[in-house]
Design an enzyme around this catalytic site. Structure first.
Site, PDB file in Angstrom:
ATOM      1  N   HIS A  24       4.300   5.961   1.195  1.00  0.00           N
ATOM      2  CA  HIS A  24       5.224   4.916   0.738  1.00  0.00           C
ATOM      3  C   HIS A  24       4.975   4.442  -0.757  1.00  0.00           C
ATOM      4  CE1 HIS A  24       1.905   2.178   0.401  1.00  0.00           C
ATOM      5  NE2 HIS A  24       1.631   2.415   1.639  1.00  0.00           N
ATOM      6  N   HIS A  27       1.737   4.307  -2.632  1.00  0.00           N
ATOM      7  CA  HIS A  27       1.020   5.406  -3.024  1.00  0.00           C
ATOM      8  C   HIS A  27       1.582   6.017  -4.298  1.00  0.00           C
ATOM      9  CE1 HIS A  27       0.431   5.690   1.410  1.00  0.00           C
ATOM     10  NE2 HIS A  27      -0.645   5.405   0.924  1.00  0.00           N
ATOM     11  N   CYS A 133     -14.914   0.525  10.813  1.00  0.00           N
ATOM     12  CA  CYS A 133     -13.335   0.476  10.602  1.00  0.00           C
ATOM     13  C   CYS A 133     -12.846   1.879  10.395  1.00  0.00           C
ATOM     14  CB  CYS A 133     -13.029  -0.364   9.738  1.00  0.00           C
ATOM     15  SG  CYS A 133     -11.140  -0.537   9.734  1.00  0.00           S
ATOM     16  N   CYS A 136     -10.543   1.808   7.571  1.00  0.00           N
ATOM     17  CA  CYS A 136     -10.871   2.272   6.186  1.00  0.00           C
ATOM     18  C   CYS A 136     -11.670   3.289   5.948  1.00  0.00           C
ATOM     19  CB  CYS A 136     -11.903   0.794   5.798  1.00  0.00           C
ATOM     20  SG  CYS A 136     -10.842  -0.605   5.705  1.00  0.00           S
ATOM     21  N   CYS A 158     -11.194  -6.123  11.135  1.00  0.00           N
ATOM     22  CA  CYS A 158     -11.417  -5.621   9.585  1.00  0.00           C
ATOM     23  C   CYS A 158     -10.239  -6.640   8.990  1.00  0.00           C
ATOM     24  CB  CYS A 158     -11.065  -4.221   9.252  1.00  0.00           C
ATOM     25  SG  CYS A 158     -10.729  -3.933   7.860  1.00  0.00           S
ATOM     26  N   HIS A 161      -7.018  -4.407   7.622  1.00  0.00           N
ATOM     27  CA  HIS A 161      -6.323  -3.767   8.876  1.00  0.00           C
ATOM     28  C   HIS A 161      -6.026  -4.668   9.881  1.00  0.00           C
ATOM     29  CE1 HIS A 161      -7.793   0.035   6.542  1.00  0.00           C
ATOM     30  NE2 HIS A 161      -6.379   0.488   7.044  1.00  0.00           N
ATOM     31  N   LYS A 311      -0.493  -6.851   1.650  1.00  0.00           N
ATOM     32  CA  LYS A 311      -0.713  -5.326   1.109  1.00  0.00           C
ATOM     33  C   LYS A 311       0.609  -4.453   1.989  1.00  0.00           C
ATOM     34  CE  LYS A 311      -3.565  -1.257   0.477  1.00  0.00           C
ATOM     35  NZ  LYS A 311      -4.074  -0.528   1.553  1.00  0.00           N
ATOM     36  N   LYS A 314       1.886   1.484   5.794  1.00  0.00           N
ATOM     37  CA  LYS A 314       2.736   2.132   7.097  1.00  0.00           C
ATOM     38  C   LYS A 314       2.070   1.550   8.325  1.00  0.00           C
ATOM     39  CE  LYS A 314       5.978   4.779   6.008  1.00  0.00           C
ATOM     40  NZ  LYS A 314       6.247   5.940   5.655  1.00  0.00           N
TER      41      LYS A 314
HETATM   42  N1  MSP Z   1      -8.285   8.591   0.899  1.00  0.00           N
HETATM   43  C1  MSP Z   1      -8.680   7.441   0.298  1.00  0.00           C
HETATM   44  C2  MSP Z   1      -9.087   7.640  -1.058  1.00  0.00           C
HETATM   45  C3  MSP Z   1      -9.890   8.535  -1.319  1.00  0.00           C
HETATM   46  S1  MSP Z   1     -10.270   8.819  -3.072  1.00  0.00           S
HETATM   47  C4  MSP Z   1     -11.572   9.775  -3.353  1.00  0.00           C
HETATM   48  C5  MSP Z   1      -7.557   6.487   0.440  1.00  0.00           C
HETATM   49  N2  MSP Z   1      -6.367   6.868   0.729  1.00  0.00           N
HETATM   50  S2  MSP Z   1      -5.166   6.098   0.867  1.00  0.00           S
HETATM   51  O1  MSP Z   1      -4.011   7.103   1.082  1.00  0.00           O
HETATM   52  O2  MSP Z   1      -5.427   5.103   2.006  1.00  0.00           O
HETATM   53  O3  MSP Z   1      -4.584   5.057  -0.272  1.00  0.00           O
HETATM   54  C6  MSP Z   1      -5.105   5.809  -1.555  1.00  0.00           C
HETATM   55  C7  MSP Z   1      -4.403   4.608  -2.470  1.00  0.00           C
HETATM   56  O4  MSP Z   1      -2.985   4.541  -2.325  1.00  0.00           O
HETATM   57  C8  MSP Z   1      -5.046   3.361  -2.881  1.00  0.00           C
HETATM   58  O5  MSP Z   1      -6.024   3.350  -3.374  1.00  0.00           O
HETATM   59  C9  MSP Z   1      -4.073   2.765  -3.838  1.00  0.00           C
HETATM   60  O6  MSP Z   1      -4.086   3.448  -4.899  1.00  0.00           O
HETATM   61  C10 MSP Z   1      -2.633   3.262  -3.186  1.00  0.00           C
HETATM   62  N3  MSP Z   1      -2.087   2.294  -2.298  1.00  0.00           N
HETATM   63  C11 MSP Z   1      -1.807   2.442  -0.977  1.00  0.00           C
HETATM   64  N4  MSP Z   1      -1.104   1.178  -0.510  1.00  0.00           N
HETATM   65  C12 MSP Z   1      -0.817   0.521  -1.648  1.00  0.00           C
HETATM   66  C13 MSP Z   1      -0.413  -0.704  -1.981  1.00  0.00           C
HETATM   67  N5  MSP Z   1       0.484  -1.389  -0.919  1.00  0.00           N
HETATM   68  N6  MSP Z   1      -0.203  -0.977  -3.323  1.00  0.00           N
HETATM   69  C14 MSP Z   1      -0.374  -0.261  -4.410  1.00  0.00           C
HETATM   70  N7  MSP Z   1      -1.175   0.592  -4.166  1.00  0.00           N
HETATM   71  C15 MSP Z   1      -1.617   1.123  -2.960  1.00  0.00           C
HETATM   72  O7  MSP Z   1      -7.721   5.317   0.505  1.00  0.00           O
END
Ligand code: MSP
Length: 528
Positions: A24, A27, A133, A136, A158, A161, A311, A314
């Protein structure tokens, strides 16, 4: 490794993304920020390397695969192919590598790293009981939990979540994280910008001051087995975060290509969301210290994109797919909007109205129109050939001064990872040039042959100002600036240092045509 014109190297990373779902805009936000920083450094002439990738092991991915009646590897392959790699195209990311944690180059070197820590006494066997969790992929302390609501009323959930945690009791392998408290505090002290922004740094420092517990780094295969085998005990797999963090070094040759590894490590900046700051600013540097490796130079924890004050995610069904925005506004506008509208490091909200308003006022009318009308005037009054300027007056010198300052200020802002400030600094030149044209009225000057020299100076000034803009905005809006650079007949590579130096456009240059950089968007295409 290709050598860089100025000899410096720059290595930036994004988190690797879980493949439990499609991306989304949260990311995409992280990806764009890291990409803008890397492109800027590349344009300085540095050997700039951006790494991104996917995090494919762990219980969360396994459960998703099972729920979708498929094998985890097949599930990951499908998501990477259909969602995560296409994301990079959608938002125009220029990454030099993409690592997947299921690749052999990663798995076997994670094992080497583990073995090294085991052999040097940083890993031991013990037992643990705690609240886990799965969202997380982390054990939670009491302080991380809140009272559940609705279906989860009466349970501890959590805080991120808002789902119940699971009680786990296991015999595991542990990493002696607790031994690193002093060394970590010394690191934050000696390198005050190791964790940024300041709010993130303060949070990390006070967390570590409270004392650290050892970290469980394995899970018994009796529970599930989607992970990397512990090399000395194949009844255990590696904890997914311990595996995932190592991607930053396995991707650049740790354990097998020492020369490549040394050319890039330590990373200059590791961009992460603030949700995963502790992993990157506490556990990760401790792991590196234990292995006798250098820590990264900086970890930057950015804010969240919020929906309804929470935040975007998905799992809470608030995710917006990046293509929903780029299909209408294009990737340049996507990149510009998120980097400009939200102070990097703080939370921000997305709205279609704000995006559309900024698209029209700042991109279409502000920058796009400036570029097209300036080039159109050279075409109309000088048959497309850039005129030589006459004597500069005060107002022309003022434009030159603004260009020099915009260039210096934006470069300095990038240095401190203030991307919004960098764009703001460049925008002083957009505004200055628009104002200059309004006041100088070249279309009035053109009516009288006696003003020919003045008209030449005004249009030269405008065109050379556009050259600075094409350079300074290229890392943010690669597509529009490539079109502009081609119309101006300039090269963009390794040019940051020349952006603020006046007179880069040679008089006599034949300009090309320039289509509208940011066409107006009919309102029925917006706000879907
Ligand atoms: N897989 C782990 C990270 C491992 S790094 C060694 C993880 N993945 S994740 O897909 O859940 O999310 C990764 C990153 O996506 C977050 O740290 C952040 O940078 C970004 N984001 C996910 N949701 C977000 C928002 N709503 N807003 C801004 N960034 C977001 O955690």
């Amino acid at each position: 490794m290709p050598t860089s014109p100025n000899g410096a190297s720059f290595y930036a990373t994004t988190p690797i993304f879980y493949v439990n779902d499609a991306p989304h805009i949260g990311h995409a936000y992280t990806e764009v920020a890291a990409d803008v920083l890397t492109r800027w450094h590349r344009q300085r002439g540095e050997n700039a390397f951006l790494l991104t990738g996917t995090d494919e092991h762990g219980e969360k991915i396994l459960r998703t695969a099972v729920a979708n009646k498929t094998e985890p590897q097949d599930w990951a392959d499908q998501l990477v192919r259909d969602s995560w790699l296409p994301l990079l195209e959608t938002i125009d990311i220029d990454n030099q590598d993409f690592i997947r944690t299921t690749e052999p180059r990663h798995e076997k070197n994670v094992q080497k790293f583990l073995q090294r820590l085991y052999d040097t006494g940083f890993i031991y066997r013990g037992s643990y009981e705690g609240n886990y969790c799965v969202g997380c992929e982390e054990y939670k302390t009491e302080a991380d939990l809140i009272e559940g609501e609705g279906a989860f009323e009466g349970q501890s959930v959590c805080a991120i979540h808002t789902r119940p945690v699971e009680k786990l009791e296991e015999t595991n392998y542990f990493f002696k994280l607790s031994e690193f408290q002093d060394r970590l505090l010394a690191l934050y002290e000696e390198n005050p910008t190791f964790v940024q922004p300041e709010s993130a740094r303060n949070e990390v420092v006070s967390f570590v001051r409270r004392g650290l517990e050892d970290l469980s780094i394995s899970r018994s295969k009796e529970k599930f087995d989607w992970g990397i085998d512990i090399p000395w005990d194949d009844s255990h797999i590696t904890y997914v975060w311990f595996d995932a963090l190592l991607n930053y070094i396995t991707a650049i040759g740790y354990g097998e290509d020492q020369a490549k590894f040394e050319s890039l490590w330590p990373a200059n900046v590791q961009v992460v969301g603030k949700d995963i700051l502790r992993f990157h600013a506490v556990i990760w540097p401790a792991m590196l210290m234990a292995a006798g490796l250098e820590t990264p130079r900086q970890v930057f924890g950015h804010g969240w994109l919020l929906v309804g004050g929470e935040k975007m995610s998905k799992s809470k069904l608030t995710g917006i797919a990046p293509s929903q925005i780029t299909d209408t506004f294009g990737s340049d506008a996507f990149r510009y909007y998120f980097m400009k509208a939200i102070a990097f490091g703080q939370d921000g909200s997305f709205s279609w109205e704000d995006l559309s308003a900024r698209y029209h006022s700042e991109l279409a009318n502000g920058f796009g129109n400036l570029a097209s009308r300036s080039i159109a005037m050279v075409n109309r009054y000088f048959e497309g050939v850039v005129p030589a300027p006459g004597a500069y007056s005060e107002v022309d010198l003022q434009v030159q001064a603004v260009a020099a300052k915009a260039s210096a200020d934006s470069d300095a802002a990038i240095e401190k990872i203030a991307i919004h400030e960098a764009i703001g600094a460049v925008w002083t030149l957009v505004d200055e040039l628009n104002n200059y044209i309004t006041v100088q009225e070249p279309w009035v000057l053109a009516k009288d042959e006696a003003n020919r020299e003045r008209l030449s100076t005004v249009l030269y000034t405008t065109i050379d100002g556009l050259r600075s803009l094409a350079i300074l905005l290229a890392p943010v809006m690669p597509k529009a600036t490539a079109k502009l650079a081609s119309a101006l007949g300039i090269e963009l590579s390794a040019t940051v240092a020349s952006a603020g130096v006046w007179g880069g456009i040679k008089p006599g240059t034949k300009l090309g045509e320039l289509e509208a950089l940011f066409p107006r968007i009919e309102s029925d295409a917006e706000g879907k």
